[in-house]
Design a protein around this motif. Structure first.
Motif, mmCIF file in Angstrom:
data_model
loop_
_atom_site.group_PDB
_atom_site.id
_atom_site.type_symbol
_atom_site.label_atom_id
_atom_site.label_comp_id
_atom_site.label_asym_id
_atom_site.label_seq_id
_atom_site.Cartn_x
_atom_site.Cartn_y
_atom_site.Cartn_z
ATOM 1 N N SER A 4 -2.676 -10.517 -10.778
ATOM 2 C CA SER A 4 -1.253 -10.445 -10.430
ATOM 3 C C SER A 4 -1.016 -9.699 -9.124
ATOM 4 O O SER A 4 0.135 -9.521 -8.718
ATOM 5 N N LEU A 5 -2.112 -9.251 -8.476
ATOM 6 C CA LEU A 5 -1.995 -8.419 -7.292
ATOM 7 C C LEU A 5 -2.613 -9.093 -6.075
ATOM 8 O O LEU A 5 -3.597 -9.828 -6.187
ATOM 9 N N GLN A 6 -2.037 -8.825 -4.921
ATOM 10 C CA GLN A 6 -2.612 -9.279 -3.663
ATOM 11 C C GLN A 6 -3.670 -8.276 -3.187
ATOM 12 O O GLN A 6 -3.649 -7.111 -3.592
ATOM 13 N N PRO A 7 -4.587 -8.696 -2.327
ATOM 14 C CA PRO A 7 -5.536 -7.732 -1.749
ATOM 15 C C PRO A 7 -4.785 -6.676 -0.931
ATOM 16 O O PRO A 7 -3.649 -6.891 -0.500
ATOM 17 N N CYS A 8 -5.415 -5.551 -0.715
ATOM 18 C CA CYS A 8 -4.818 -4.496 0.101
ATOM 19 C C CYS A 8 -4.619 -4.995 1.530
ATOM 20 O O CYS A 8 -5.553 -5.511 2.154
ATOM 21 N N THR A 9 -3.418 -4.842 2.054
ATOM 22 C CA THR A 9 -3.111 -5.305 3.412
ATOM 23 C C THR A 9 -2.752 -4.144 4.348
ATOM 24 O O THR A 9 -2.240 -4.376 5.442
ATOM 25 N N LEU A 10 -3.026 -2.917 3.925
ATOM 26 C CA LEU A 10 -2.806 -1.786 4.827
ATOM 27 C C LEU A 10 -3.751 -1.889 6.018
ATOM 28 O O LEU A 10 -4.909 -2.298 5.872
ATOM 29 N N PRO A 11 -3.301 -1.501 7.208
ATOM 30 C CA PRO A 11 -4.209 -1.479 8.369
ATOM 31 C C PRO A 11 -5.381 -0.533 8.107
ATOM 32 O O PRO A 11 -5.232 0.452 7.374
ATOM 33 N N PRO A 12 -6.532 -0.798 8.695
ATOM 34 C CA PRO A 12 -7.694 0.064 8.473
ATOM 35 C C PRO A 12 -7.433 1.534 8.773
ATOM 36 O O PRO A 12 -7.928 2.414 8.059
ATOM 37 N N ASP A 13 -6.636 1.827 9.822
ATOM 38 C CA ASP A 13 -6.395 3.226 10.169
ATOM 39 C C ASP A 13 -5.341 3.878 9.279
ATOM 40 O O ASP A 13 -4.986 5.043 9.488
ATOM 41 N N VAL A 14 -4.843 3.148 8.297
ATOM 42 C CA VAL A 14 -3.980 3.726 7.268
ATOM 43 C C VAL A 14 -4.728 3.791 5.936
ATOM 44 O O VAL A 14 -4.471 4.668 5.120
ATOM 45 N N GLN A 15 -5.686 2.890 5.760
ATOM 46 C CA GLN A 15 -6.516 2.947 4.551
ATOM 47 C C GLN A 15 -7.419 4.175 4.563
ATOM 48 O O GLN A 15 -7.744 4.723 3.511
ATOM 49 N N HIS A 16 -7.829 4.590 5.760
ATOM 50 C CA HIS A 16 -8.648 5.798 5.852
ATOM 51 C C HIS A 16 -8.309 6.508 7.162
ATOM 52 O O HIS A 16 -8.350 5.891 8.223
ATOM 53 N N PHE A 17 -7.952 7.805 7.085
ATOM 54 C CA PHE A 17 -7.529 8.525 8.285
ATOM 55 C C PHE A 17 -7.837 10.005 8.138
ATOM 56 O O PHE A 17 -8.114 10.507 7.045
ATOM 57 N N GLU A 18 -7.794 10.718 9.272
ATOM 58 C CA GLU A 18 -8.057 12.151 9.272
ATOM 59 C C GLU A 18 -7.296 12.810 10.409
ATOM 60 O O GLU A 18 -6.764 12.127 11.291
ATOM 61 N N ASN A 19 -7.225 14.129 10.391
ATOM 62 C CA ASN A 19 -6.553 14.842 11.474
ATOM 63 C C ASN A 19 -7.503 14.981 12.659
ATOM 64 O O ASN A 19 -8.700 14.686 12.552
ATOM 65 N N PRO A 20 -7.018 15.408 13.814
ATOM 66 C CA PRO A 20 -7.859 15.445 15.023
ATOM 67 C C PRO A 20 -9.106 16.307 14.893
ATOM 68 O O PRO A 20 -10.124 16.033 15.535
ATOM 69 N N THR A 21 -9.078 17.340 14.059
ATOM 70 C CA THR A 21 -10.239 18.225 13.931
ATOM 71 C C THR A 21 -11.174 17.796 12.805
ATOM 72 O O THR A 21 -12.276 18.352 12.675
ATOM 73 N N GLY A 22 -10.769 16.844 11.987
ATOM 74 C CA GLY A 22 -11.598 16.403 10.874
ATOM 75 C C GLY A 22 -11.546 17.313 9.659
ATOM 76 O O GLY A 22 -12.291 17.122 8.697
ATOM 77 N N SER A 23 -10.649 18.293 9.667
ATOM 78 C CA SER A 23 -10.560 19.217 8.530
ATOM 79 C C SER A 23 -9.709 18.657 7.393
ATOM 80 O O SER A 23 -9.680 19.215 6.292
ATOM 81 N N ALA A 24 -9.000 17.571 7.661
ATOM 82 C CA ALA A 24 -8.205 16.905 6.617
ATOM 83 C C ALA A 24 -8.483 15.404 6.684
ATOM 84 O O ALA A 24 -8.449 14.808 7.766
ATOM 85 N N ARG A 72 -1.905 -2.267 -3.211
ATOM 86 C CA ARG A 72 -1.912 -3.698 -3.524
ATOM 87 C C ARG A 72 -0.527 -4.099 -4.018
ATOM 88 O O ARG A 72 -0.017 -3.547 -4.997
ATOM 89 N N SER A 73 0.091 -5.040 -3.330
ATOM 90 C CA SER A 73 1.401 -5.547 -3.734
ATOM 91 C C SER A 73 1.237 -6.595 -4.833
ATOM 92 O O SER A 73 0.210 -7.279 -4.920
ATOM 93 N N GLY A 74 2.287 -6.731 -5.660
ATOM 94 C CA GLY A 74 2.266 -7.755 -6.680
ATOM 95 C C GLY A 74 2.546 -9.126 -6.098
ATOM 96 O O GLY A 74 3.241 -9.256 -5.086
ATOM 97 N N LEU A 75 1.985 -10.159 -6.710
ATOM 98 C CA LEU A 75 2.310 -11.529 -6.317
ATOM 99 C C LEU A 75 3.781 -11.813 -6.596
ATOM 100 O O LEU A 75 4.395 -11.126 -7.432
ATOM 101 N N PRO A 76 4.370 -12.807 -5.934
ATOM 102 C CA PRO A 76 5.782 -13.127 -6.185
ATOM 103 C C PRO A 76 6.084 -13.394 -7.656
ATOM 104 O O PRO A 76 7.181 -13.092 -8.134
ATOM 105 N N SER A 77 5.132 -13.936 -8.394
ATOM 106 C CA SER A 77 5.337 -14.259 -9.805
ATOM 107 C C SER A 77 5.161 -13.048 -10.714
ATOM 108 O O SER A 77 5.424 -13.123 -11.919
ATOM 109 N N SER A 78 4.716 -11.908 -10.153
ATOM 110 C CA SER A 78 4.416 -10.721 -10.955
ATOM 111 C C SER A 78 5.623 -9.801 -11.048
ATOM 112 O O SER A 78 6.479 -9.770 -10.169
#
Length: 276
Positions: free
Chosen positions: A39-59, A66-72
């Motif tokens: 009932s779900l679509q694949p993840c469509t977040l951009p790669p730099d939103v699926q995994h990200f960090e702060n400039p120093t790498g400390s966070a 995953r969004s639901g299909l129109p029928s869901s």
């Protein structure tokens, strides 16, 4: 650039939490995939939103949406983890799973958040968040919270001596959760025989899995149609809740953890999903 499968694998590692917590999150997400994946679509977040960090790498953080299909009946399901090194030498680790339904049903949403800032303490927020006023719609309270005896989970957990009620500093959080919500602090600092990992494995895990299974079967998969006027009410209420989640929770913490530039990039993308 990482492929979708590589980014999902990186998300599913939950690299900074204990084995019990990692196992729990993987089990919950696997249940979502096996029961609701069609009932779900694949993840469509951009790669730099699926995994990200702060400039120093400390966070660092990873998100999987995953969004639901129109029928869901499912709007979207969002899982995530955040790791931030603290000036004191410790670390803040947050793992979460939230699921929103469309206004075609009035069934509750699902919310799980595990917040750990020391090896001996953990805050747990676990709830089926209501989508109607429980005073005005007493049948809703009866259907989802009374007849189902959901309060037994909170009562069972709070019999443990290491578990105390947690009062969120956010009035918004306290207003949006249900009367059966589990908001507790687990503290094992003075306990030589039990640690947080044991409590997650033996107590938190079984309750979270049982509550998610109930949500999947009785909320996400059980058709409960509403009229047009009620659908408009639910859509507006959900819009406010999702907007507030961005503003009050993520909007206040992400700039502090990741810096304004990274936070803006991630929040701008999430707002698109939260405002649909």
């Amino acid at each position: 650039m990482d492929s979708g499968d590589e980014l999902r694998a990186k998300f599913m590692e939950f690299p900074y939490v204990s084995g019990s917590q990692r196992n729990l999150m993987v089990e919950l997400l696997s249940s979502v995939d096996s029961r609701l994946g069609s009932s779900l679509q694949p993840c469509t977040l951009p790669p730099d939103v699926q995994h990200f960090e702060n400039p120093t790498g400390s966070a660092r953080a990873s998100l999987h949406l995953r969004s639901g299909l129109p029928s869901s009946q499912i709007d979207f399901i969002l899982g995530g983890w955040i790791h931030c090194e603290l000036p004191s030498g410790g670390a803040l680790n947050i793992t979460s799973l939230s699921a929103y339904l469309k206004p075609s049903t009035d069934a509750p949403h699902f919310l799980l958040e595990l917040i750990q800032s020391s090896p001996t303490s953990l805050v747990l927020i676990l709830d089926l968040t209501p989508r109607k006023d429980l005073i005005l719609y007493s049948d809703y309270l009866k259907t989802y919270y009374e007849d189902t005896n959901l309060d037994k989970h909170r009562q069972r957990l709070q019999t443990l001596p290491q578990v105390k009620p947690y009062l969120s500093p956010s009035l918004y959080i306290r207003a949006v959760v249900s009367p059966t919500a589990i908001l507790v602090c687990i503290d094992t600092e003075d306990d030589e025989t039990t640690n947080v990992e044991d409590i997650i494995r033996d107590h938190v895990g079984p309750i979270a899995k049982e509550l998610l299974q109930f949500w999947i079967e009785s909320c996400a998969c059980l058709e409960r149609r509403v009229g047009e006027a009620e659908r408009d009410y639910l859509a507006e209420r959900d819009r406010i809740i999702k907007t507030k989640t961005i503003e009050v929770d993520l909007g206040s913490s992400f700039p502090r953890l990741f810096g304004q530039e990274v936070a803006d990039r991630v929040l701008d993308v999430l707002k698109e999903y939260y405002s649909k």
